[in-house]
Design an enzyme around this catalytic site. Structure first.
Site, PDB file in Angstrom:
ATOM      1  N   GLY A  13     102.261 -21.435   8.224  1.00  0.00           N
ATOM      2  CA  GLY A  13     103.017 -20.274   7.747  1.00  0.00           C
ATOM      3  C   GLY A  13     102.365 -18.961   8.144  1.00  0.00           C
ATOM      4  N   ARG A  84     100.124 -33.659   6.632  1.00  0.00           N
ATOM      5  CA  ARG A  84      99.502 -34.989   6.675  1.00  0.00           C
ATOM      6  C   ARG A  84      98.055 -34.834   7.104  1.00  0.00           C
ATOM      7  NH1 ARG A  84     100.724 -37.206  12.467  1.00  0.00           N
ATOM      8  NH2 ARG A  84     101.173 -35.244  13.484  1.00  0.00           N
ATOM      9  N   THR A 121     108.542 -27.968   7.592  1.00  0.00           N
ATOM     10  CA  THR A 121     107.889 -28.987   6.766  1.00  0.00           C
ATOM     11  C   THR A 121     108.220 -30.393   7.282  1.00  0.00           C
ATOM     12  OG1 THR A 121     108.258 -27.485   4.909  1.00  0.00           O
ATOM     13  CG2 THR A 121     107.603 -29.728   4.365  1.00  0.00           C
ATOM     14  N   HIS A 177     110.978 -36.249  15.619  1.00  0.00           N
ATOM     15  CA  HIS A 177     109.667 -35.593  15.766  1.00  0.00           C
ATOM     16  C   HIS A 177     108.672 -36.565  15.128  1.00  0.00           C
ATOM     17  CE1 HIS A 177     106.517 -32.676  15.960  1.00  0.00           C
ATOM     18  NE2 HIS A 177     106.423 -32.533  14.660  1.00  0.00           N
TER      19      HIS A 177
END
Ligand code: NAP
Length: 320
Positions: A13, A84, A121, A177
């Site tokens: 971000g 992750r 996200t 993805h």
């Protein structure tokens, strides 16, 4: 134009916000975070102001935990959620992230109903679906970053192997993805020449290259803990193409309604024409039989994951 970044204290971000602040088309930038992170985000804003003064860039930057400040946004980058760690798959964070994405998407619909949502996200294909349903927005206004970043990674590897400037490499990764991404090597070209006719193709290890692209995010996470610059520039790429109404074709995670190979009711990486209204058109692409089979497999698996997450999130994700 006005852009808001949600999850602005996060590594993706804040880096994306910094890239966006430098873009001419952005003159009002809002960094949204939870109340507990507001000090950090205020610090980011101050630091950015210093950097931008050095570049003679004038942009208003607001750090806030108040969603009122999102009002009037033309585009919103949604990157809040758990990342992750090394060794985790993107699906390992799907359920907590779905709750976060659903809640923020409803808030966006309430405070900035005209905005376009760029979902970041992970697992991004599933989260794009959640954001679309929870916001209740039209499908052209909600899409995700995923395969555009994968395509940039593939471009780099081809550029390095053939020793040709990266801008001459035209290639595309579609599908998920994640592990089920589908590099469209059949139409990949260098300077307009199909890859298979290019000098150096004989010793180009396609399978190894594809594996490297699949694991690119993981390699970075193992070494430095997170990916930052790659996603940040990919986000500002997509955002500026939309805000400048550039009509470029990029691969983003988009809701499919049968436009490609009859796939429907799932968000998946596909080529789209992007402009000021968001996705202006999904561009069907000619694939080889092998690519087509892989794309259909990706569609099936992402749909399964999406259904699993939608059912597991113990609440109604719809906006109504
Ligand atoms: P990060 O540094 O941990 O930042 C995530 C931010 O999300 C936090 O700083 C926080 O922002 C917000 N957040 C965390 N938990 C939350 C919760 N329970 N409720 C509300 N907000 C919460 O992670 P990152 O490396 O920036 O990655 C962010 C997301 O982008 C991850 O899901 C990651 O997997 C994904 N990603 C996607 C791509 C792609 O190509 N699509 C590429 C890279 C990363 P505030 O404290 O400011 O609210």
């Amino acid at each position: 134009m006005k852009v808001s970044v949600i999850g602005a204290s996060g590594r993706v971000g804040k880096t994306a916000a910094f890239c966006l602040a430098e873009e001419n088309c952005v003159n009002d930038l809002v960094l949204i975070s939870r109340k507990e992170s507001i000090d950090k985000v205020e610090g980011e804003a101050l630091d950015m102001y210093d950097a931008l003064a050095a570049k003679d860039v004038n942009v208003k930057i607001t750090a806030s935990y108040d969603f009122e400040d999102v009002k009037g946004s033309d585009l919103i980058v949604l990157s809040a959620g758990q990342p992750r760690s090394a060794g985790m798959t993107r699906m390992d964070v799907a359920i907590p992230n779905a709750k976060i994405v659903a809640e923020y998407s409803r808030a966006i619909a309430k405070f900035a109903p005209e905005a376009i949502i760029l979902v970041v996200t992970n697992p991004v294909d599933v989260m794009t679906y959640i954001a679309l349903k929870a916001s209740g927005f039209d499908k052209n206004k909600v899409f995700g970053l995923g395969n555009h970043l994968d395509s940039l990674r593939l471009k780099n590897l081809i550029s390095q192997h053939f020793n040709i400037h990266v801008s001459e490499i035209h290639t595309r990764v579609m599908g998920e993805h994640g592990d089920n991404m589908v590099p469209i090597m059949s139409s990949t070209s260098i300077g307009g020449i199909l890859l298979k006719y290019f000098k150096g193709y004989d010793d180009f290890d396609m399978d190894r290259t594809v594996e490297k692209v699949k694991n690119a995010g993981n390699y970075v996470i193992q070494k430095k803990g997170a990916t930052e610059y790659g996603p940040a520039f990919a986000i500002s790429n997509i955002a500026t193409i939309v805000l400048n109404d550039e009509k470029k074709i990029l691969t983003v995670s988009a809701f499919l309604d049968g436009e490609i190979e009859g796939v429907e009711d799932v968000c998946l990486g596909v080529p789209v024409k992007l402009g000021i209204s968001g996705i202006e058109r999904i561009i069907p692409i000619i694939m080889t039989e092998r690519e087509r089979t892989a794309f259909l497999k990706a569609a099936e698996l992402v749909k399964k994951d999406t259904d699993f997450v939608v059912n597991a999130v113990d609440e109604d994700i719809s906006s109504k």
